[in-house]
Structures are given as structure tokens and as C-alpha cells.
Design a protein around this motif. Structure first.
Motif, short mmCIF file in Angstrom:
data_model
loop_
_atom_site.label_atom_id
_atom_site.label_comp_id
_atom_site.label_asym_id
_atom_site.label_seq_id
_atom_site.Cartn_x
_atom_site.Cartn_y
_atom_site.Cartn_z
N TYR A 61 20.48 95.67 43.62
CA TYR A 61 20.66 96.90 44.39
C TYR A 61 21.86 96.79 45.31
O TYR A 61 22.12 95.76 45.90
CB TYR A 61 19.45 97.18 45.29
CG TYR A 61 18.17 97.49 44.58
CD1 TYR A 61 18.09 97.67 43.21
CD2 TYR A 61 17.00 97.61 45.30
CE1 TYR A 61 16.89 97.95 42.59
CE2 TYR A 61 15.79 97.89 44.69
CZ TYR A 61 15.74 98.06 43.34
OH TYR A 61 14.56 98.33 42.73
N PHE A 115 21.82 104.85 47.78
CA PHE A 115 20.52 105.29 47.26
C PHE A 115 20.67 106.64 46.59
O PHE A 115 21.67 107.34 46.77
CB PHE A 115 19.46 105.36 48.37
CG PHE A 115 19.80 106.28 49.52
CD1 PHE A 115 19.80 107.66 49.38
CD2 PHE A 115 20.09 105.75 50.76
CE1 PHE A 115 20.10 108.49 50.43
CE2 PHE A 115 20.38 106.57 51.84
CZ PHE A 115 20.39 107.95 51.66
N HIS A 158 16.16 103.37 45.93
CA HIS A 158 17.28 102.44 45.82
C HIS A 158 17.45 102.06 44.35
O HIS A 158 16.54 102.21 43.55
CB HIS A 158 17.02 101.18 46.66
CG HIS A 158 17.23 101.43 48.11
ND1 HIS A 158 16.22 101.82 48.96
CD2 HIS A 158 18.35 101.38 48.86
CE1 HIS A 158 16.71 101.98 50.17
NE2 HIS A 158 18.00 101.73 50.14
#
Length: 121
Positions: free
Chosen positions: A10, A15, A36
Motif C-alpha cells: 500500500y 486511498f 487503501h
């Protein structure tokens, strides 16, 4: 990458935005419902890599006085244009679950104080 990325992949500053939840007006904030994820690999003959999300929703407070920028489809531009928080709220309410990708910065109170849409062709 077509499966959900691992948490290690991530980007901690990006996001996908799905919905907005109103909070009491006295807080000066709204909740962003987001996921995310990470940028996957683009397929041949596509415009770019997809943003693959985790599948787990989170909620982060957005300060009503936040600095917000947006690109297509929120505004008619491929470059970020400054918009008001209410304009973002109205667009997301009219287009729930769009999954637009944003970069964010938080303030000392832990709420998001800067939100910049990432242009995706």
C-alpha cells in the motif's frame, strides 16, 4: 496485479474514496469512507494501471476547511483544480462508490487537511 495487494504494498499516502458520511456540524468535519490499496499492473491496450484496493473500508475525518484539488471527472481538467470541500461532498454523494484515488495529508488533530485527486485516464 489483479488480486488485492498485501498491506506492505500500500502507498500510505493514497486511498480510493467511496462515500462521505455527515458528522454533527459542530465538529467541522465529515467522514470519508475509503479503502487503501496499491497501483497494480496495467493490462495491454489499457490507459494505465488500476488502483487495487484491500476490500476493507476505513473512515477518516476530513476537515471542512481542508485544501482540496480534483481532476476529471469531478472537474473538467486533467490537471488538479482547487475546489471546496462542499463541492467534493456533493460530487461524491451524486457518484457513490466511484473509487477515485486521492493523496492526503493530515493535520495535528489527525484529520485530513489536504486532499489531492490522482489523475487516472
Amino acid at each position: 496485479m489483479t488480486s488485492a495487494p498485501t498491506p506492505e504494498a500500500y502507498d500510505p499516502d493514497e486511498f480510493a474514496l467511496y462515500r462521505i458520511e455527515e458528522l454533527p456540524g459542530s465538529t467541522g468535519k465529515v467522514n470519508l469512507v475509503l479503502q487503501h490499496g496499491a497501483w497494480g499492473c496495467g493490462e495491454p491496450d489499457t490507459d494505465g494501471a488500476p488502483f487495487v484496493v484491500s476490500g476493507e473500508e476505513s473512515r477518516w475525518a476530513l476537515d471542512q476547511a481542508a485544501y482540496v484539488t480534483a481532476t476529471n471527472p469531478v472537474v473538467e481538467s486533467t490537471e488538479n483544480q482547487r475546489i471546496g470541500v462542499q463541492e467534493l461532498i456533493d460530487w461524491v454523494k451524486a457518484h457513490p462508490d466511484s473509487g477515485l484515488v486521492f493523496r492526503y495529508e493530515t493535520g495535528e488533530d489527525g484529520a485530513i487537511h489536504r486532499l489531492d485527486q490522482v489523475f487516472m485516464p
